[in-house]
Structure formats: C-alpha cells, structure tokens
Design a protein around this motif. Structure first.
Motif, PDB file in Angstrom:
ATOM      1  N   ASN A 115       6.227 106.838-105.000  1.00 29.82           N
ATOM      2  CA  ASN A 115       6.976 106.565-103.771  1.00 29.82           C
ATOM      3  C   ASN A 115       6.079 105.858-102.775  1.00 29.82           C
ATOM      4  OD1 ASN A 115       5.914 108.412-101.556  1.00 29.82           O
ATOM      5  ND2 ASN A 115       6.410 109.979-103.084  1.00 29.82           N
ATOM      6  N   HIS A 138      14.344 106.846 -97.980  1.00 27.61           N
ATOM      7  CA  HIS A 138      14.764 107.611 -99.149  1.00 27.61           C
ATOM      8  C   HIS A 138      14.233 109.033 -99.218  1.00 27.61           C
ATOM      9  CE1 HIS A 138      14.963 103.404-101.186  1.00 27.61           C
ATOM     10  NE2 HIS A 138      16.154 103.747-100.743  1.00 27.61           N
ATOM     11  N   HIS A 158       5.673 103.219-112.674  1.00 30.22           N
ATOM     12  CA  HIS A 158       6.995 102.771-112.210  1.00 30.22           C
ATOM     13  C   HIS A 158       7.286 101.371-112.756  1.00 30.22           C
ATOM     14  CE1 HIS A 158       4.115 101.399-109.207  1.00 30.22           C
ATOM     15  NE2 HIS A 158       5.009 100.706-108.527  1.00 30.22           N
ATOM     16  N   ASN A 214      11.447 103.017-113.147  1.00 36.92           N
ATOM     17  CA  ASN A 214      11.539 102.471-111.794  1.00 36.92           C
ATOM     18  C   ASN A 214      13.009 102.333-111.417  1.00 36.92           C
ATOM     19  OD1 ASN A 214      11.429 100.744-109.467  1.00 36.92           O
ATOM     20  ND2 ASN A 214       9.431 100.005-110.127  1.00 36.92           N
ATOM     21  N   PHE A 215      13.389 102.839-110.235  1.00 33.63           N
ATOM     22  CA  PHE A 215      14.787 102.785-109.798  1.00 33.63           C
ATOM     23  C   PHE A 215      15.150 101.464-109.125  1.00 33.63           C
ATOM     24  CE2 PHE A 215      15.283 107.695-109.074  1.00 33.63           C
ATOM     25  CZ  PHE A 215      14.815 107.930-110.356  1.00 33.63           C
ATOM     26  N   ALA A 216      14.179 100.559-108.934  1.00 34.56           N
ATOM     27  CA  ALA A 216      14.459  99.287-108.263  1.00 34.56           C
ATOM     28  C   ALA A 216      15.493  98.491-109.055  1.00 34.56           C
ATOM     29  CB  ALA A 216      13.182  98.474-108.106  1.00 34.56           C
ATOM     30  N   MET A 243      20.506 102.681-115.517  1.00 35.86           N
ATOM     31  CA  MET A 243      19.295 103.494-115.513  1.00 35.86           C
ATOM     32  C   MET A 243      19.203 104.292-116.817  1.00 35.86           C
ATOM     33  SD  MET A 243      19.607 104.913-111.578  1.00 35.86           S
ATOM     34  CE  MET A 243      17.920 105.485-111.428  1.00 35.86           C
ATOM     35  N   SER A 265      10.360 106.501-109.237  1.00 36.63           N
ATOM     36  CA  SER A 265      11.505 105.962-108.502  1.00 36.63           C
ATOM     37  C   SER A 265      11.215 104.713-107.682  1.00 36.63           C
ATOM     38  CB  SER A 265      12.058 107.043-107.571  1.00 36.63           C
ATOM     39  OG  SER A 265      11.138 107.328-106.525  1.00 36.63           O
ATOM     40  N   ASP A 266      10.049 104.630-107.057  1.00 32.14           N
ATOM     41  CA  ASP A 266       9.773 103.613-106.032  1.00 32.14           C
ATOM     42  C   ASP A 266      10.573 103.889-104.762  1.00 32.14           C
ATOM     43  OD1 ASP A 266       8.263 101.509-105.112  1.00 32.14           O
ATOM     44  OD2 ASP A 266       9.014 100.050-106.545  1.00 32.14           O
ATOM     45  N   PHE A 267      10.879 105.160-104.492  1.00 31.85           N
ATOM     46  CA  PHE A 267      11.537 105.521-103.237  1.00 31.85           C
ATOM     47  C   PHE A 267      10.754 104.970-102.051  1.00 31.85           C
ATOM     48  CE2 PHE A 267      13.480 109.567-105.234  1.00 31.85           C
ATOM     49  CZ  PHE A 267      14.717 108.951-105.404  1.00 31.85           C
ATOM     50  N   THR A 270      14.999  98.523-103.314  1.00 30.14           N
ATOM     51  CA  THR A 270      16.449  98.711-103.281  1.00 30.14           C
ATOM     52  C   THR A 270      16.849  99.486-104.521  1.00 30.14           C
ATOM     53  OG1 THR A 270      16.781  96.626-102.098  1.00 30.14           O
ATOM     54  CG2 THR A 270      18.692  97.555-103.241  1.00 30.14           C
ATOM     55  N   ILE A 271      17.441 100.656-104.332  1.00 35.58           N
ATOM     56  CA  ILE A 271      17.821 101.498-105.462  1.00 35.58           C
ATOM     57  C   ILE A 271      19.343 101.580-105.545  1.00 35.58           C
ATOM     58  CG2 ILE A 271      15.678 102.799-105.197  1.00 35.58           C
ATOM     59  CD1 ILE A 271      17.350 105.135-104.172  1.00 35.58           C
TER      60      ILE A 271
END
Length: 350
Positions: A10, A35, A226, A257-259, A278, A298-300, A304-305
C-alpha cells in the motif's frame, strides 16, 4: 471462515505524508478519502501489510498524466538526489513509527515472522516497513544497515525510474517488461547485502533484465509484491510466464495488484472493472505458480482499483468471489499464510 488478509503493498504513508489539497486525513478516523485507514482496515478484515515508502519526484518535475487507454509508453522521471531521497525516506519511516506509537496497540511495525504471526492471531494490524525504490540507500550501502536496524524488512531496488542500482520498467501498454539494462554493479552488491541481512527483495518495478540479474544472484525466494500476469494484461509492469516459472522454482510468490490498468486485457484506467477479472488473474497465477505462491498486493492508495472493491472494506467481496473456486485451506493461504511462509523463509526464521 473469515481469514485475516495480509496485503503485499500500500501507498498509505505517502498519502498521509503528502496529501493532495482537500484530501488530508487521519489514519485513525474513518474517511471516504483514499483506500485505507485503521477503522476501514478493521471493517475489511485487513490483518496487515507492507507499508511502502514511495519517493515522489520533486514538485518541480514535469510528469504527464497516464493516458486512460493504450497504446502508450510513459516517459520516466529523472533519478533522484540522495540527500532529497534520504530526507523524505526518514520522514515517511518516522511517520509509520509515530502511527505505531499513537495506535495504542492496534498497529505494530513487525520485524520478524514471530511478531507477524502474533499480530495476525491477536487482531493487531501488522505493518512491514518497505522501501519502494532504493534511492535513500547510498551506493556504498552504508545506510542499509542503519535502515535495517530501524525496521526495514523489504526493499524494491527500483521504483520505475532509474537509480544507482538499476533500471525500472516504464509504464507502457502493450509492452514487454524487457525495456533496458539490468542491475548496476552497486545493484548487484545491494542484492547480496539484502540476502545477508534478510531483507526481502521486491521485483515488482524492475525491468526484465534486472529481474534475471536478481534471479541469478539472490539466494532468497523471488517475490513480486504487487504485479499481475502479462499473459492476461500485456502491461510492461506485469510478469511473463518465464518470469513466473522462475518465481515458482525459487519457492517465491506474487501478490495480485488491484490496479485496473494492470488487470484489464485492454489496459484501460477504468474503475468499472469487474471482480471476475481479478479472479482470472488469481486463477492464472495459481496455475503457473501453485497455490502456495500467490497472495494479494493491492496497491491501495496508489492506484485506481475496481469500483466493486472500492477500498479496503471491499476485501471480503474478493474473498467471496474466490470462494467459488477455492476451498477453506486454499483461501487461508491466499489471504495470509503464503505471505507468512515466504517472509519467514526470506528472514531465515523457518
């Protein structure tokens, strides 16, 4: 059963340290900005994660916006000055330690696997200090032992810009991660020193040549905290099947990675990205790596998720979607156990 979720990345420290005007927030008060904060972490079942020290280029640097869709290849900012980098890294690391002091036992900066396991068992948010890029480390590595003693346990040799240790991968779509030269001599020394100390090496922003340099030199598991599958989204930031095979052979792991631009087959910056995409990446990573080598990153607060996730409170939605494909023991591994395993091995704690 609801498992605590450990997250591989994050950028919350950066957003707390240098927020945009009007987006200031406290880590201890629930907010709709960004986030991640402590109340939302509890609501989403977050057991802990890597808290990144990300060094932005100075405000005077001209950095264009990433396009909403491809094809594109973003120019990288110039290398950072050591003095500037150390000043910002010290400030952001200090911020994490202040959060720990003010959390009244709700958050702990962990330095070994025993502390990590205890936090996950007791519901304390476990924070690992991570440097996203080694610009704050001098080429002679004199600062590395100091940061280790302070709590540094994970290090990416580069964020995408070049530095004294190597060359990062630019943000490009569609594009191979093979974008230039690998580690410098100082970068190779850095990998050996991290192995000596037991600092995890994060491959997420390295280009392919740098990845193979680490694979050749390192004695630790190969880890990308990530990153996603290049076969499903041909972004330069994602990992090829050959890279995934090397990670599998090293008994390392990859954090999803959620991006959205690293998830979507079209590479678009579109938050209307379904959770099913995902899940597709998780299924593919498990196919390539095995169930013991996949987790979340996640890259919170740094990307942009998907709207369907929203923020850390959306983690149960992802777990519910994965429960359609995995049983309880495999979900436990994806949620946190794989991270505990690879960190204990990297930190040489068994």
């Amino acid at each position: 059963m609801d498992w605590p979720i450990f997250d591989g990345h994050n950028d919350t420290l950066f957003e707390l340290y240098l927020p945009e005007a009007g987006k200031e927030r406290s880590f201890f008060i629930q907010s709709d900005v960004g986030h991640l904060d402590l109340p939302r972490a509890r609501a989403g079942g977050l057991g802990g994660g890597f808290f990144a020290v990300y060094l932005a280029s100075p405000p005077s640097a001209d950095q264009p916006e990433r396009p909403a869709e491809g094809p594109f290849c973003m120019p990288l900012p110039e290398a950072l000055d050591l003095g500037y980098s150390q000043r910002i890294a010290l400030a952001m690391s200090g911020l994490l330690f202040r959060l720990e002091a003010e959390a009244q036992g709700a958050l702990k900066v962990v330095r070994d696997a025993r502390e990590l396991r205890t936090c996950l068992e007791q519901g304390v948010v476990a924070a690992i200090l991570h440097f996203e890029g080694a610009e704050a480390i001098d080429p002679g590595l004199e600062a590395l032992d100091l940061f280790y003693q302070a709590g540094l346990r994970s290090l990416g040799p580069v964020w995408s810009r070049p530095n004294a240790f190597g060359h990062g991968v630019p943000f490009a779509y569609p594009h191979s991660p093979d974008t230039g030269p690998g580690l410098t001599a100082a970068g190779q020394d850095l990998i050996r020193a991290c192995n000596r100390l037991g600092i995890m090496i994060d491959l997420s922003h390295l280009n392919e040549a740098g990845f193979w340099d680490v694979a050749r030199i390192s004695t630790a598991p190969l880890v990308a905290t990530h990153s996603n599958a290049h076969a499903l989204c041909p972004s330069s930031r994602n990992l090829t099947d050959k890279q995934l095979a090397a990670i599998r052979e090293s008994d390392g792991m990859v954090g999803l990675n959620f991006a959205v631009s690293f998830l979507r087959p079209d590479g678009r910056q579109d938050a209307a990205t379904p959770i099913s995409i995902m899940v597709d990446h998780v299924l593919y990573l498990v196919e390539q790596l095995g169930i013991d080598r996949v987790g979340f990153g996640s890259d919170f607060d740094g990307a942009t998720i998907p709207q369907a996730i929203g923020d850390v409170r959306g983690l149960p939605h992802l777990m519910a979607a994965l429960a359609e494909h995995f049983g309880p023991e495999d979900l436990r591994k994806l949620a946190y156990a794989n991270w505990v395993r690879v960190l204990a091995k990297t930190w040489r704690e068994g």
